[in-house]
Enzyme design. Sequence first.
Site: not given
Ligand code: HH2
Length: 257
Positions: A198, A233
Amino acid sequence: MGVLNVTPDSFSDGGRWTDPERAVAHGLAMVAEGADVVDVGGESTRPGAEPVDEAEERRRVVPVVAALAPHVRVSIDTRKAGVAEAAIDAGASLVNDVSASLWPVVAGAGPGVGWVAMHMQGDPRSMQADPHYADVVAEVRSFLVARSDAARTAGVDEVWVDPGIGFGKTLEHNLSLLARLGELVSTGFPVLVGASRKAFLGALLGGAPADDRLEGSVAVAVWAADAGVGMVRAHDVHATVGALRLVGEHVAVSAPS
Ligand code: HH2
């Protein structure tokens, strides 16, 4: 929990897994690296992201969920009831809900389906504009406990809480939440933390881009596990599992009691 974003625009792996066959292969590779859960998402929630139409989100996630579910526990990362229901029908058994509002869907699905309640201030389009709290940890904690109690009352047996690192939070807010994870652990609900790659890590690592934040991602995962967090995660499953196992199986067991 290994991250599998079947989106064109996720902040770190956007566009890499839009082909379902490649997505499934990557999901299975994360299982081989030690992931216990694969988190399939069809809508980016990065700061500034635009919402995705429900039919399009379903089209992205359902074939991937169906192909992975016989091999590993699959969670569906969505804010939409219809997508959660379609993914559960396809074999998902955990709803990872960044809106913390889908517990009625999970309750309706019956036993065997769990729910993750994540805290977010605002929505992805504007959440990083001006996040503010009097006491970020206390406010996140009381929000999550209220939602989780509602879910339990509605009949959801498995409820996880997640502080939502980066979701309407400044660098200082994220650091306070990580420093005081014990206050979430003390709720009695199992805690999930997602800090992998992040932006706050980029800021702390001298402006490193998303694909060059491994040391920060792994460090926070180990820190979180040591604080009592039950699941992290992660995009980089091999390094994360390796670090967690090393500390959990060797360092922690050698500590004086
Ligand atoms: N962060 C993201 C997405 N889903 N779910 C939970 N429970 N906790 C988190 O911290 C979280 C999440 C954001 O990361 P990412 O999926 O890599 O990116 P994007 O939202 O751009 O798809």
